[in-house]
Every structure is written in C-alpha cells, then in structure tokens.
Design a protein around this motif. Structure first.
Motif: not given
Length: 496
Positions: A367-368, A404-409, A426-435
């Motif tokens: 999910c993204s 996959e997270i692109y941008c979060t506030y 369980y959280v496995d393989r999570m990426t955030t581009r801009y936090n």
C-alpha cells in the motif's frame, strides 16, 4: 497500438473562469476558517487544471474537492488481453518545473516537455498519480483498468431500471437471482436495498445523485443476506446531503458481498462500510471526499475479506478496521492490498479507535501514501494502531508490509493506546520519502490504568535517508508512555 477507451459521465459542469473554481474549492471551509461539512452543489466538475491524451485519444478529466485542493482524475480502459502500452500526454493549465508519478514503486517516470506538456508510458493496471512541484494542488490520478464486458450470471433474471428519481420503497428490491440493471443516465436515489443472490449493475457512465434519507445508507443488504454484488463504472455524488446524513454503502450481517468499479465523491459519512460481515471483496474503487467522517473503506468485525486496488483521498481515515459490532463476529483474516491513499485530516491505514471487541489478523500490504497532511493530533499516522474506547479490547497480530510513503506531516507510524491494548504489531519494509513530523515512529499510552502497548516488531524501515536500527532508534522513535506502565523500549521494540 493498444486500444484505449475511457468513462464519460453526462452533465458534468465546466467552469469558464479559474476564479470560479477557486470559489467552488473554497466551499470546503466556513467563513470563519473552520471545516465545512454541509451540502454543496457540483461534487464533480470537468478538471480546470489538465487535459489528457492516451495513445493520441483525448479523454475526459474530472475533478472533485479534497480538503486542501482540487483532485483531478481520469480513467483508462484497456481493451483486449495481454501486454499493453499507454502513451500518456498531459497538457497543464500552467507551467510546472517538476513531476513525480506515485506510487514511485511502479517505476513510471514522467518528463516535462516545454512548460506545460507532460509525457509518460504506463504498461500495467493500477492507479498513477502525477504530482507537480511537490504540492497537492493540481494532482491528477489516472486509473488504468481492463475493460470488461458485462454478462448476466447464469441462472439470473435481468430487470432493467431506467434513469430517473426513485424513493426508497421503489428500490427496496426483493427478487433473488436477479440483476438490477441500471441503464446509463442520471439517477436520484435515496436507498437501494438488495436481497440474497442479487446484483446491482450500473452501465458505464451512470451518475447517481443521492437525496433524501437521514438515517439509511444508499446501498445496503437485507440483514442475513448473502451473495450480493454492486458494480459498474458509475459515479455516486453525495454532495447534496447534510453532514453525516447517511453512509454510502453500509452492509450489516451480510455474507459474500462484492463492491467494485465505482467512484464516490463527497460522501457525508463512512463511505464503504461493512459490519459483522463475512467474505467481503472490495476492489477498483475511487473515493474522493473532504468532509469529516467520510472514512473510505471500513470493515468492522468482519472475517475472510479483501480490499484491493483502490484510490482513496478522504476527509477522514482512508482504509481501516474497527469494532462496532454486536459480538456475533470478530475481526479475523482481513487483507488490504494495493491501495493508494491520501489523507487530508485522518490516518491512511490501520486499526482505528472504536473497539467493542478484539481485532486480530489484519494485513496491509503493498500500500502507498501520497500526501498525508493532518498534524492536528499526535495520534495520527500514515499507518496506525489506535485503540480508543475499551480497556478490555486487544489489537494483536496486525501486519504492515511493503508500505511506501511519499510525504507526511504526521507520524509515518503511530501506535496509540487511549483505552485498550496493543501487542504483536509487525511492520516490515516501510519507506518514507519526506517526513515533516518530529516523531516518525510514535508510541503513546495515555492512561496506564486503561491501556498498554506490548511487543512491536519493526524491520527494514527507512525515513528519508535514515534507516531504523537498534543503535539509532532514538532518532526516529518517540515513546510517550507513563513510567507506571512498565514499558521498557529495549524489551518491547524489536528492530530487525
């Protein structure tokens, strides 16, 4: 060249002046600057920001209001089987300097040619959102789907419904083994009730404007019904309803229910809702709304269910489980898959607040998140497990994979216990581009006498350029838990 068609809706308004679009968009706020949740006109318009060609074919681009911007969207219907290629050309209303296509994991790259032309190639089904200059304004989502011919299921009769206005008693259907076939056109509907072994099918391009009821849902099944389908390339516009007047889909105690292919704009309450249901299948929905409580897809105390391949931008939480049922069913074996969510005011994915009973075995995978904008409370997260109102309830064995997270506030991940208990997450393989939140991973217990957080398993998590490790977890993980709770981070947070 791949043959492409699209979905054309009748009687969609086009503003002649951009200033009128700004006034229309501004209706998401009251005069005093607070959120507006009441009725409006024209939930969907022709997009003023972009025109589109697919393989040289001009296709319509529509737009609906989100909380902070207008969101444009269009449909690509791929005809035939096998591999395909879509040459996408966008013509923008103003100059843009940068473009990114979300989710980035699709690998689709776009180029700006000159000042206002954007080109890309798409070769797989799914949702593709073009974002310009790192801003929510003027985003456009292209939904790429296979075109499907409709066939009446074997053994079913077909009853044709013509465009027009129908009161609830006129669409309280009772005949089983029947397709209720809505011909293309504009409908004004109050409440559609479906019996067992039935299907409501809407011809491509059908527009449904909801009116009337204050307590019903637009679509519901008879309690105890089974084998129900609601489908078709239709759009539902609930803009004319008062705030929280009715849910768009609300199925209670139904077994084997499918909802697919439909677009909903400006739902005034929970949009697609199932309670005490078994074998729910939701897919290929587009949900766009700015109102508070317009949660996207919500499964409450459901089992053996799948939600997949949807695009959701909502004025509240996007894709979630709750427990609001009567105890006859408890959440178990629920999967949310291949969903793209934007959240303007709430969380994107997770277990959210109401907890009459325990929740277990829920998975969010592949999910993204586009933009997650809310920062009004620390309990918010792109992914979250948030138990809020029952000290005895337990949320456990909840899985987040390939997020996959692109941008979060807000926080990328929030695990919050106001009243209730969280463990084995369980959280496995999570990426955030801009936090842009000070606590990318946030743990909070508000009252140690009523709530607790147990074991969390965090593996392969990256925020920006920093990877979460046991050595530097203090940089990314914030713990707000009273000492009397006895929570020892080194014992409870397991970083892989």
């Amino acid at each position: 060249m791949t043959k492409i068609s699209s979905v054309y809706f009748p009687d969609v308004h086009r503003f002649d002046r951009l200033s009128d679009v700004f006034v229309w968009q501004r209706q998401t706020f009251c005069d005093d600057g607070t959120w507006y949740n009441g009725p409006t006109e024209r939930g969907m318009i022709v997009s003023p920001y972009v025109k589109m060609k697919l393989n040289g074919l001009h296709i319509p681009v529509y737009a609906a209001r989100a909380a902070f911007s207008t969101h444009s969207f269009a449909y690509a219907e791929v005809e035939g089987e096998g591999d395909f290629s879509i040459q996408v050309e966008l013509n923008l209303s103003q100059k843009r300097n940068r473009v990114v296509v979300l989710p980035e994991s699709t690998g689709v790259k776009a180029d700006i040619v000159g000042d206002t032309t954007v080109r890309a190639v798409i070769e797989k089904t799914g949702s593709y959102t073009f974002v310009f200059d790192h801003n929510v304004e003027s985003a456009v989502t292209l939904l790429v789907r296979r075109k499907e011919a409709f066939a009446v299921p074997e053994g079913y009769a077909c009853r044709t419904i013509m465009p027009g206005q129908y009161a609830a008693d006129e669409t309280n259907f009772t005949e089983e083994n029947t397709v209720y076939y809505f011909k293309r056109g504009i409908y004004y509907l109050d409440c559609v009730t479906l019996p067992s072994h039935s299907m409501a099918y809407f011809e491509e391009g059908t527009v449904i404007r909801v009116f009337g009821a204050t307590t019903r849902s637009l679509f519901r099944g008879q309690s105890g019904a089974h084998h129900i389908t609601v489908c078709g390339r239709a759009v539902i516009d609930a803009s004319a309803l008062e705030s929280s007047a009715q849910q768009t889909f609300n199925f209670y105690c139904v077994d084997d229910i499918t909802v697919r292919d439909i677009t909903v704009v400006n739902s005034c309450s929970w949009t697609v809702c199932f309670t005490n249901c078994h074998r729910v299948h939701v897919h290929d929905l587009v949900l766009l709304s700015y109102r508070i409580f317009s949660d996207g897809v919500m499964l409450s105390d459901c089992t053996d269910s799948v939600v997949e391949d949807c695009f959701i931008r909502t004025g509240d939480d996007a894709a979630e489980c709750k427990s609001t049922g009567n105890g006859s069913t408890r959440t178990d074996n629920v999967v949310f898959r291949n969903i793209a969510a934007w959240a303007d005011k709430g969380a994107c994915y997770g277990i959210v607040f109401e907890e009459n009973y325990d929740t277990q075995n829920v998975t969010f995978e592949n999910c993204s998140v586009g933009f997650s904008l809310p920062n009004w409370s620390d309990h918010l997260g792109c992914i979250t497990v948030y138990c809020g109102n029952n000290p005895k309830a337990v949320d456990h064995h909840i899985y987040f994979r390939d997020i996959e997270i692109y941008c979060t506030y807000c926080a990328s991940a929030a695990f919050v216990a106001f009243e209730g208990n969280i463990r084995d997450i369980y959280v496995d393989r999570m990426t955030t581009r801009y936090n842009y939140h000070e606590a990318p991973v946030f743990l909070w217990v508000r009252d140690a006498d009523k709530a607790s957080i147990g074991d969390l398993y965090l593996s392969d998590i990256t925020v920006g350029t920093q990877k979460l490790t046991a050595v530097d977890q203090h940089d990314l993980v914030t713990v707000r838990i009273p000492e009397e709770a006895g929570f020892v981070p080194s014992d409870r947070i397991h970083i892989g």
